[in-house]
Design a protein around this motif. Structure first.
Motif, PDB file in Angstrom:
ATOM      1  N   ARG A 102      26.191  28.801  10.330  1.00 39.81           N
ATOM      2  CA  ARG A 102      26.598  29.572  11.504  1.00 39.81           C
ATOM      3  C   ARG A 102      25.373  29.971  12.321  1.00 39.81           C
ATOM      4  O   ARG A 102      24.282  30.159  11.783  1.00 39.81           O
ATOM      5  CB  ARG A 102      27.402  30.804  11.094  1.00 39.81           C
ATOM      6  N   THR A 103      25.577  30.090  13.625  1.00 40.56           N
ATOM      7  CA  THR A 103      24.468  30.470  14.491  1.00 40.56           C
ATOM      8  C   THR A 103      24.773  31.707  15.321  1.00 40.56           C
ATOM      9  O   THR A 103      23.909  32.180  16.041  1.00 40.56           O
ATOM     10  CB  THR A 103      24.101  29.329  15.456  1.00 40.56           C
ATOM     11  N   HIS A 104      26.000  32.208  15.261  1.00 38.88           N
ATOM     12  CA  HIS A 104      26.331  33.414  16.019  1.00 38.88           C
ATOM     13  C   HIS A 104      25.444  34.580  15.562  1.00 38.88           C
ATOM     14  O   HIS A 104      24.884  35.312  16.378  1.00 38.88           O
ATOM     15  CB  HIS A 104      27.812  33.763  15.837  1.00 38.88           C
ATOM     16  N   THR A 105      25.351  34.727  14.248  1.00 36.62           N
ATOM     17  CA  THR A 105      24.379  35.656  13.672  1.00 36.62           C
ATOM     18  C   THR A 105      23.522  34.838  12.725  1.00 36.62           C
ATOM     19  O   THR A 105      23.879  33.724  12.375  1.00 36.62           O
ATOM     20  CB  THR A 105      25.073  36.786  12.883  1.00 36.62           C
ATOM     21  N   ASN A 106      22.443  35.372  12.311  1.00 33.69           N
ATOM     22  CA  ASN A 106      21.520  34.697  11.390  1.00 33.69           C
ATOM     23  C   ASN A 106      20.908  33.460  12.044  1.00 33.69           C
ATOM     24  O   ASN A 106      20.740  33.427  13.241  1.00 33.69           O
ATOM     25  CB  ASN A 106      22.208  34.361  10.066  1.00 33.69           C
ATOM     26  N   ALA A 107      20.527  32.468  11.269  1.00 34.13           N
ATOM     27  CA  ALA A 107      19.855  31.243  11.741  1.00 34.13           C
ATOM     28  C   ALA A 107      18.495  31.536  12.360  1.00 34.13           C
ATOM     29  O   ALA A 107      17.985  30.765  13.156  1.00 34.13           O
ATOM     30  CB  ALA A 107      20.726  30.480  12.733  1.00 34.13           C
ATOM     31  N   ARG A 108      17.890  32.677  12.031  1.00 34.47           N
ATOM     32  CA  ARG A 108      16.612  33.053  12.619  1.00 34.47           C
ATOM     33  C   ARG A 108      15.471  32.162  12.159  1.00 34.47           C
ATOM     34  O   ARG A 108      14.472  32.014  12.867  1.00 34.47           O
ATOM     35  CB  ARG A 108      16.296  34.513  12.318  1.00 34.47           C
ATOM     36  N   THR A 109      15.591  31.566  10.991  1.00 32.59           N
ATOM     37  CA  THR A 109      14.518  30.695  10.507  1.00 32.59           C
ATOM     38  C   THR A 109      14.368  29.490  11.433  1.00 32.59           C
ATOM     39  O   THR A 109      13.261  29.099  11.772  1.00 32.59           O
ATOM     40  CB  THR A 109      14.825  30.227   9.070  1.00 32.59           C
TER      41      THR A 109
END
Length: 125
Positions: A102-109
């Motif tokens: 998911r990319t809505h939240t997280n995926a900061r890496t």
């Protein structure tokens, strides 16, 4: 200091652990290499003889794709996906997660540091 496949492996650790410092050799491959050469699991790198180090070097060079060759192959695979413009290639190109996360939240890496967007200011009366 033992040098295998262009990598200085740590001398005070066990051989099975030290081999993992080489890109492309994980726990299973490290155990297989030690088994092939005939080095016991509890042996440390600083206890190895020059002959054993040479055998390790030969086995890694002969049987495993490691370091530069492996990195080049992985980079070429990613480049191929990007040139084909398939879904995975587009995700690589945009710097987004490739495997369905998911990319809505997280995926900061993958996405990098969050950038603040200038939005509407709340008007107080």
């Amino acid at each position: 200091m033992a040098r295998i496949a262009g990598v200085n492996i740590p001398t005070n650790k066990r051989v099975v652990i030290s081999l993992r410092y080489i890109y492309g050799i994980g726990p299973k491959n490290a155990e297989q290499i030690c088994e092939q050469v005939g080095i016991p699991a509890e042996r440390r790198v600083n206890q190895l003889t020059d002959d054993e180090i040479m055998k390790l070097r030969e086995v890694v060079d002969r049987d495993y794709r490691v370091e530069g060759d492996l990195r080049r192959e992985v980079a070429m695979n990613i480049k191929r996906l990007m040139d084909m413009a398939c879904y995975r290639g587009l995700r690589h190109r945009r710097g987004l997660p490739v495997r369905g996360q998911r990319t809505h939240t997280n995926a900061r890496t993958r996405k990098g540091k969050a950038v603040a967007i200038a939005g509407k200011k709340k008007v107080t009366k």
